[in-house]
Scaffold this active site. Structure first.
Site, PDB file in Angstrom:
ATOM      1  N   SER A   1      -4.141 -12.552 -21.527  1.00 34.32           N
ATOM      2  CA  SER A   1      -4.462 -12.418 -20.113  1.00 34.32           C
ATOM      3  C   SER A   1      -5.981 -12.472 -19.945  1.00 34.32           C
ATOM      4  CB  SER A   1      -3.958 -11.081 -19.576  1.00 34.32           C
ATOM      5  OG  SER A   1      -4.622 -10.805 -18.356  1.00 34.32           O
TER       6      SER A   1
ATOM      7  N   HIS B   1      -2.429 -16.581 -19.509  1.00 30.43           N
ATOM      8  CA  HIS B   1      -1.898 -15.755 -18.424  1.00 30.43           C
ATOM      9  C   HIS B   1      -3.019 -15.422 -17.439  1.00 30.43           C
ATOM     10  CE1 HIS B   1       1.003 -12.790 -16.778  1.00 30.43           C
ATOM     11  NE2 HIS B   1      -0.044 -11.997 -16.614  1.00 30.43           N
TER      12      HIS B   1
ATOM     13  N   ASP C   1      -4.083 -13.506 -13.973  1.00 34.60           N
ATOM     14  CA  ASP C   1      -3.676 -12.395 -13.106  1.00 34.60           C
ATOM     15  C   ASP C   1      -4.385 -12.456 -11.757  1.00 34.60           C
ATOM     16  OD1 ASP C   1      -1.817 -10.772 -14.653  1.00 34.60           O
ATOM     17  OD2 ASP C   1      -3.495 -10.472 -16.028  1.00 34.60           O
TER      18      ASP C   1
ATOM     19  N   MET D   1      -4.860 -10.771  -8.154  1.00 29.75           N
ATOM     20  CA  MET D   1      -4.671  -9.473  -7.483  1.00 29.75           C
ATOM     21  C   MET D   1      -5.396  -9.468  -6.145  1.00 29.75           C
ATOM     22  SD  MET D   1      -5.254  -6.878 -10.639  1.00 29.75           S
ATOM     23  CE  MET D   1      -4.502  -7.146 -12.244  1.00 29.75           C
TER      24      MET D   1
ATOM     25  N   HIS E   1       0.327 -15.157 -12.576  1.00 27.06           N
ATOM     26  CA  HIS E   1       1.024 -13.927 -12.184  1.00 27.06           C
ATOM     27  C   HIS E   1       0.434 -13.449 -10.858  1.00 27.06           C
ATOM     28  CE1 HIS E   1       1.811  -9.421 -13.366  1.00 27.06           C
ATOM     29  NE2 HIS E   1       2.535  -9.795 -12.336  1.00 27.06           N
TER      30      HIS E   1
ATOM     31  N   MET F   1       0.022 -10.979  -8.045  1.00 28.07           N
ATOM     32  CA  MET F   1       0.209  -9.587  -7.612  1.00 28.07           C
ATOM     33  C   MET F   1      -0.383  -9.497  -6.215  1.00 28.07           C
ATOM     34  SD  MET F   1      -0.739  -7.916 -11.285  1.00 28.07           S
ATOM     35  CE  MET F   1      -1.467  -9.456 -11.830  1.00 28.07           C
TER      36      MET F   1
ATOM     37  N   MET G   1       7.200  -5.704 -16.257  1.00 28.14           N
ATOM     38  CA  MET G   1       5.909  -5.008 -16.331  1.00 28.14           C
ATOM     39  C   MET G   1       6.100  -3.721 -17.133  1.00 28.14           C
ATOM     40  SD  MET G   1       3.732  -6.904 -14.668  1.00 28.14           S
ATOM     41  CE  MET G   1       2.380  -5.771 -14.939  1.00 28.14           C
TER      42      MET G   1
ATOM     43  N   ASP H   1       4.528  -7.680 -19.882  1.00 28.29           N
ATOM     44  CA  ASP H   1       3.142  -7.642 -19.417  1.00 28.29           C
ATOM     45  C   ASP H   1       2.671  -6.202 -19.281  1.00 28.29           C
ATOM     46  OD1 ASP H   1       0.695  -8.211 -18.369  1.00 28.29           O
ATOM     47  OD2 ASP H   1       1.428  -9.187 -16.545  1.00 28.29           O
TER      48      ASP H   1
HETATM   49  C1  DX5 Z   1      -1.773  -5.906 -15.250  1.00 23.77           C
HETATM   50  C2  DX5 Z   1      -1.793  -7.379 -15.592  1.00 23.77           C
HETATM   51  C3  DX5 Z   1      -1.744  -7.653 -17.057  1.00 23.77           C
HETATM   52  C4  DX5 Z   1      -2.902  -7.088 -17.815  1.00 23.77           C
HETATM   53  C5  DX5 Z   1      -2.458  -6.772 -19.189  1.00 23.77           C
HETATM   54  O1  DX5 Z   1      -1.604  -5.750 -13.897  1.00 23.77           O
HETATM   55  O2  DX5 Z   1      -0.702  -8.045 -14.997  1.00 23.77           O
HETATM   56  O3  DX5 Z   1      -1.593  -9.037 -17.321  1.00 23.77           O
HETATM   57  O4  DX5 Z   1      -3.999  -7.922 -17.882  1.00 23.77           O
HETATM   58  O5  DX5 Z   1      -3.531  -6.167 -19.826  1.00 23.77           O
HETATM   59  P1  DX5 Z   1      -3.362  -5.279 -21.116  1.00 23.77           P
HETATM   60  O6  DX5 Z   1      -2.803  -6.184 -22.191  1.00 23.77           O
HETATM   61  O7  DX5 Z   1      -4.719  -4.816 -21.379  1.00 23.77           O
HETATM   62  O8  DX5 Z   1      -2.389  -4.183 -20.774  1.00 23.77           O
HETATM   63 ZN    ZN Z   2      -0.172 -10.137 -15.650  1.00 24.44          ZN
END
Ligand code: DX5
Ligand code: ZN
Length: 227
Positions: free
Chosen positions: A12, A37, A39, A41, A70, A72, A141, A177
Protein backbone atom coordinates in the site's frame (compact mmCIF):
# COMPACT_ATOMS: atom_id res chain seq x y z
CA UNK A 1 -6.30 -11.73 -16.44
CA UNK A 2 -6.54 -15.43 -15.64
CA UNK A 3 -7.94 -16.08 -12.20
CA UNK A 4 -5.52 -17.56 -9.68
CA UNK A 5 -5.51 -18.06 -5.94
CA UNK A 6 -1.74 -17.82 -5.83
CA UNK A 7 -0.64 -15.41 -3.09
CA UNK A 8 -0.29 -11.82 -4.28
CA UNK A 9 1.49 -9.17 -2.24
CA UNK A 10 0.02 -5.69 -2.72
CA UNK A 11 2.11 -2.99 -1.02
CA UNK A 12 0.00 0.00 0.00
CA UNK A 13 1.54 3.30 -1.08
CA UNK A 14 -0.17 4.90 1.91
CA UNK A 15 3.11 4.06 3.67
CA UNK A 16 5.30 5.35 0.79
CA UNK A 17 6.94 8.75 0.35
CA UNK A 18 4.06 10.95 -0.91
CA UNK A 19 6.51 13.25 -2.70
CA UNK A 20 7.97 10.33 -4.67
CA UNK A 21 5.08 8.08 -5.64
CA UNK A 22 6.46 7.38 -9.13
CA UNK A 23 9.80 6.16 -7.85
CA UNK A 24 8.20 4.26 -4.97
CA UNK A 25 5.82 2.39 -7.32
CA UNK A 26 8.69 1.49 -9.65
CA UNK A 27 10.78 0.31 -6.71
CA UNK A 28 8.16 -1.99 -5.17
CA UNK A 29 7.30 -3.54 -8.54
CA UNK A 30 10.97 -4.03 -9.42
CA UNK A 31 11.39 -5.68 -6.04
CA UNK A 32 8.57 -8.18 -6.33
CA UNK A 33 5.19 -6.53 -5.65
CA UNK A 34 2.37 -8.31 -7.49
CA UNK A 35 -0.18 -5.50 -7.24
CA UNK A 36 0.08 -1.85 -6.18
CA UNK A 37 -2.59 -0.91 -3.61
CA UNK A 38 -3.75 2.72 -3.74
CA UNK A 39 -5.71 4.07 -0.75
CA UNK A 40 -8.12 6.91 -1.50
CA UNK A 41 -9.53 8.65 1.61
CA UNK A 42 -11.93 11.56 1.80
CA UNK A 43 -11.96 12.81 5.41
CA UNK A 44 -15.67 11.95 5.54
CA UNK A 45 -16.09 8.19 5.23
CA UNK A 46 -12.79 7.83 7.08
CA UNK A 47 -11.04 10.36 9.33
CA UNK A 48 -8.10 10.93 6.99
CA UNK A 49 -7.54 12.46 3.55
CA UNK A 50 -5.10 11.16 0.93
CA UNK A 51 -5.66 12.00 -2.74
CA UNK A 52 -8.05 11.60 -5.65
CA UNK A 53 -8.25 10.54 -9.29
CA UNK A 54 -5.70 13.08 -10.57
CA UNK A 55 -3.00 11.56 -8.38
CA UNK A 56 -4.03 8.05 -9.44
CA UNK A 57 -3.69 9.10 -13.08
CA UNK A 58 -0.27 10.60 -12.36
CA UNK A 59 0.90 7.39 -10.67
CA UNK A 60 -0.45 5.08 -13.38
CA UNK A 61 2.43 5.38 -15.88
CA UNK A 62 4.84 4.33 -13.12
CA UNK A 63 3.01 1.03 -12.54
CA UNK A 64 3.68 -1.73 -15.06
CA UNK A 65 1.23 -4.18 -13.55
CA UNK A 66 -2.00 -4.13 -11.60
CA UNK A 67 -3.36 -0.99 -9.93
CA UNK A 68 -5.73 -1.87 -7.07
CA UNK A 69 -7.68 1.23 -6.02
CA UNK A 70 -9.34 1.12 -2.59
CA UNK A 71 -11.95 3.86 -2.29
CA UNK A 72 -12.66 4.92 1.28
CA UNK A 73 -15.03 7.67 0.20
CA UNK A 74 -18.73 8.44 0.50
CA UNK A 75 -20.56 9.01 -1.73
CA UNK A 76 -18.77 6.80 -4.26
CA UNK A 77 -20.83 6.63 -7.44
CA UNK A 78 -20.07 10.09 -8.80
CA UNK A 79 -16.33 9.36 -8.77
CA UNK A 80 -16.18 5.84 -10.26
CA UNK A 81 -15.78 6.97 -13.85
CA UNK A 82 -12.90 9.27 -12.88
CA UNK A 83 -10.99 6.46 -11.14
CA UNK A 84 -11.63 4.15 -14.09
CA UNK A 85 -10.26 6.81 -16.44
CA UNK A 86 -7.30 7.27 -14.12
CA UNK A 87 -6.29 3.72 -15.00
CA UNK A 88 -7.41 1.56 -12.08
CA UNK A 89 -7.53 -2.16 -12.89
CA UNK A 90 -9.76 -2.89 -9.91
CA UNK A 91 -11.89 -0.47 -7.92
CA UNK A 92 -13.09 -1.39 -4.43
CA UNK A 93 -15.96 0.42 -2.73
CA UNK A 94 -17.07 -0.02 0.87
CA UNK A 95 -20.29 -1.79 1.71
CA UNK A 96 -20.79 0.79 4.45
CA UNK A 97 -20.29 3.82 2.17
CA UNK A 98 -23.93 4.23 1.21
CA UNK A 99 -27.37 2.65 0.98
CA UNK A 100 -26.92 1.33 -2.57
CA UNK A 101 -23.77 -0.76 -2.73
CA UNK A 102 -25.36 -3.05 -5.35
CA UNK A 103 -25.78 -0.08 -7.66
CA UNK A 104 -22.20 1.03 -6.95
CA UNK A 105 -20.84 -2.40 -7.90
CA UNK A 106 -22.93 -2.34 -11.09
CA UNK A 107 -21.45 1.06 -11.90
CA UNK A 108 -17.89 -0.20 -11.38
CA UNK A 109 -18.53 -3.24 -13.60
CA UNK A 110 -20.07 -0.94 -16.23
CA UNK A 111 -16.69 0.80 -16.63
CA UNK A 112 -15.13 -2.54 -17.60
CA UNK A 113 -12.94 -2.57 -14.49
CA UNK A 114 -12.86 -5.32 -11.89
CA UNK A 115 -15.10 -4.66 -8.88
CA UNK A 116 -14.08 -5.06 -5.26
CA UNK A 117 -16.27 -4.98 -2.18
CA UNK A 118 -14.54 -3.81 1.01
CA UNK A 119 -16.03 -4.54 4.42
CA UNK A 120 -15.20 -2.96 7.75
CA UNK A 121 -14.27 -5.04 10.80
CA UNK A 122 -17.67 -4.35 12.38
CA UNK A 123 -19.67 -5.57 9.39
CA UNK A 124 -20.98 -9.14 9.41
CA UNK A 125 -19.96 -11.37 6.52
CA UNK A 126 -23.57 -12.38 5.80
CA UNK A 127 -24.02 -8.88 4.33
CA UNK A 128 -22.05 -9.91 1.23
CA UNK A 129 -24.20 -12.94 0.28
CA UNK A 130 -26.34 -11.14 -2.28
CA UNK A 131 -23.40 -9.21 -3.67
CA UNK A 132 -21.00 -12.04 -4.47
CA UNK A 133 -22.15 -12.36 -8.06
CA UNK A 134 -21.29 -8.68 -8.56
CA UNK A 135 -17.67 -8.81 -7.45
CA UNK A 136 -14.21 -9.95 -8.48
CA UNK A 137 -12.80 -9.47 -5.00
CA UNK A 138 -13.89 -9.04 -1.39
CA UNK A 139 -11.53 -6.93 0.72
CA UNK A 140 -11.75 -7.88 4.38
CA UNK A 141 -10.50 -4.97 6.47
CA UNK A 142 -8.47 -6.22 9.41
CA UNK A 143 -8.15 -2.70 10.85
CA UNK A 144 -10.64 0.15 10.86
CA UNK A 145 -9.96 2.00 7.60
CA UNK A 146 -8.26 5.38 7.70
CA UNK A 147 -4.68 4.90 8.80
CA UNK A 148 -1.70 2.68 8.17
CA UNK A 149 0.28 1.07 10.96
CA UNK A 150 -2.63 -0.15 13.07
CA UNK A 151 -2.85 -3.41 14.94
CA UNK A 152 -4.37 -6.42 13.17
CA UNK A 153 -7.85 -7.34 14.49
CA UNK A 154 -7.76 -11.09 15.06
CA UNK A 155 -11.55 -11.55 15.21
CA UNK A 156 -11.60 -11.10 11.42
CA UNK A 157 -9.92 -14.45 10.77
CA UNK A 158 -13.15 -16.35 11.39
CA UNK A 159 -14.84 -14.00 8.93
CA UNK A 160 -12.26 -14.80 6.25
CA UNK A 161 -12.81 -18.52 6.80
CA UNK A 162 -16.59 -18.12 6.42
CA UNK A 163 -16.17 -15.96 3.33
CA UNK A 164 -13.87 -18.53 1.72
CA UNK A 165 -16.58 -21.18 2.19
CA UNK A 166 -19.26 -18.85 0.79
CA UNK A 167 -17.16 -18.17 -2.32
CA UNK A 168 -16.60 -21.85 -3.08
CA UNK A 169 -15.18 -22.22 -6.58
CA UNK A 170 -16.29 -18.79 -7.80
CA UNK A 171 -13.42 -16.68 -9.22
CA UNK A 172 -13.43 -14.13 -6.40
CA UNK A 173 -10.25 -12.96 -4.70
CA UNK A 174 -10.08 -12.46 -0.94
CA UNK A 175 -7.94 -9.46 -0.06
CA UNK A 176 -6.81 -8.66 3.47
CA UNK A 177 -6.09 -5.05 4.31
CA UNK A 178 -4.60 -3.83 7.58
CA UNK A 179 -1.90 -5.01 9.95
CA UNK A 180 -0.50 -7.63 7.60
CA UNK A 181 2.97 -8.69 8.78
CA UNK A 182 5.09 -11.84 8.70
CA UNK A 183 3.19 -12.87 11.84
CA UNK A 184 -0.36 -12.30 10.57
CA UNK A 185 0.08 -13.23 6.88
CA UNK A 186 0.15 -17.01 7.51
CA UNK A 187 -3.04 -16.76 9.60
CA UNK A 188 -5.06 -15.02 6.91
CA UNK A 189 -3.74 -17.24 4.12
CA UNK A 190 -4.66 -20.35 6.13
CA UNK A 191 -8.16 -18.89 6.46
CA UNK A 192 -8.45 -18.45 2.66
CA UNK A 193 -6.97 -15.09 1.64
CA UNK A 194 -4.98 -14.71 -1.58
CA UNK A 195 -4.23 -10.94 -1.80
CA UNK A 196 -2.24 -9.42 1.05
CA UNK A 197 -2.08 -5.65 1.33
CA UNK A 198 0.89 -4.47 3.36
CA UNK A 199 1.80 -0.85 3.99
CA UNK A 200 4.07 -0.42 6.99
CA UNK A 201 5.44 -3.97 6.77
CA UNK A 202 6.78 -3.28 3.25
CA UNK A 203 7.88 0.35 3.49
CA UNK A 204 8.95 0.38 7.14
CA UNK A 205 9.52 4.11 7.09
CA UNK A 206 11.85 3.95 4.08
CA UNK A 207 11.80 6.34 1.15
CA UNK A 208 13.64 6.82 -2.10
CA UNK A 209 16.18 9.04 -0.33
CA UNK A 210 16.52 6.47 2.42
CA UNK A 211 15.75 3.23 0.66
CA UNK A 212 14.25 0.45 2.68
CA UNK A 213 14.84 -3.11 1.51
CA UNK A 214 11.36 -3.34 0.02
CA UNK A 215 12.22 -6.55 -1.81
CA UNK A 216 13.39 -8.18 1.39
CA UNK A 217 10.19 -7.18 3.17
CA UNK A 218 7.96 -8.36 0.30
CA UNK A 219 9.84 -11.66 0.09
CA UNK A 220 9.59 -12.17 3.85
CA UNK A 221 5.81 -11.65 3.82
CA UNK A 222 5.45 -14.00 0.84
CA UNK A 223 7.64 -16.62 2.52
CA UNK A 224 5.66 -16.45 5.75
CA UNK A 225 2.40 -16.72 3.82
CA UNK A 226 3.41 -19.68 1.73
CA UNK A 227 5.43 -21.64 4.31
C1 DX5 B 1 -6.10 1.45 5.83
C2 DX5 B 1 -5.67 1.19 4.40
C3 DX5 B 1 -4.59 0.17 4.28
C4 DX5 B 1 -3.32 0.55 4.98
C5 DX5 B 1 -2.63 -0.68 5.42
O1 DX5 B 1 -7.23 2.23 5.84
O2 DX5 B 1 -6.76 0.75 3.63
O3 DX5 B 1 -4.34 -0.17 2.93
O4 DX5 B 1 -2.45 1.29 4.21
O5 DX5 B 1 -1.52 -0.29 6.14
P1 DX5 B 1 -0.77 -1.24 7.14
O6 DX5 B 1 -0.25 -2.40 6.33
O7 DX5 B 1 0.27 -0.38 7.70
O8 DX5 B 1 -1.79 -1.70 8.15
ZN1 ZN C 1 -6.40 -0.16 1.59
Amino acid sequence: MTFSRQIKIAPSILAADFANFGAECRAIEDQGADWVHVDVMDGHFVPNITFGPATCAAIRPHIKGFMDVHLMIAPVDAYIEAFAEAGADLISAHLEAGPHIHRTLQAIRATGKMAGLAINPGTGIEAVVHLLDMVDMVCVMTVNPGFGGQKFIHSQIEKIRTLRKMIGDRPIHIEIDGGVTVETAPLVVAAGADVLVAGSAVFKGGSVGNPAPYGVNIAAIRASATA
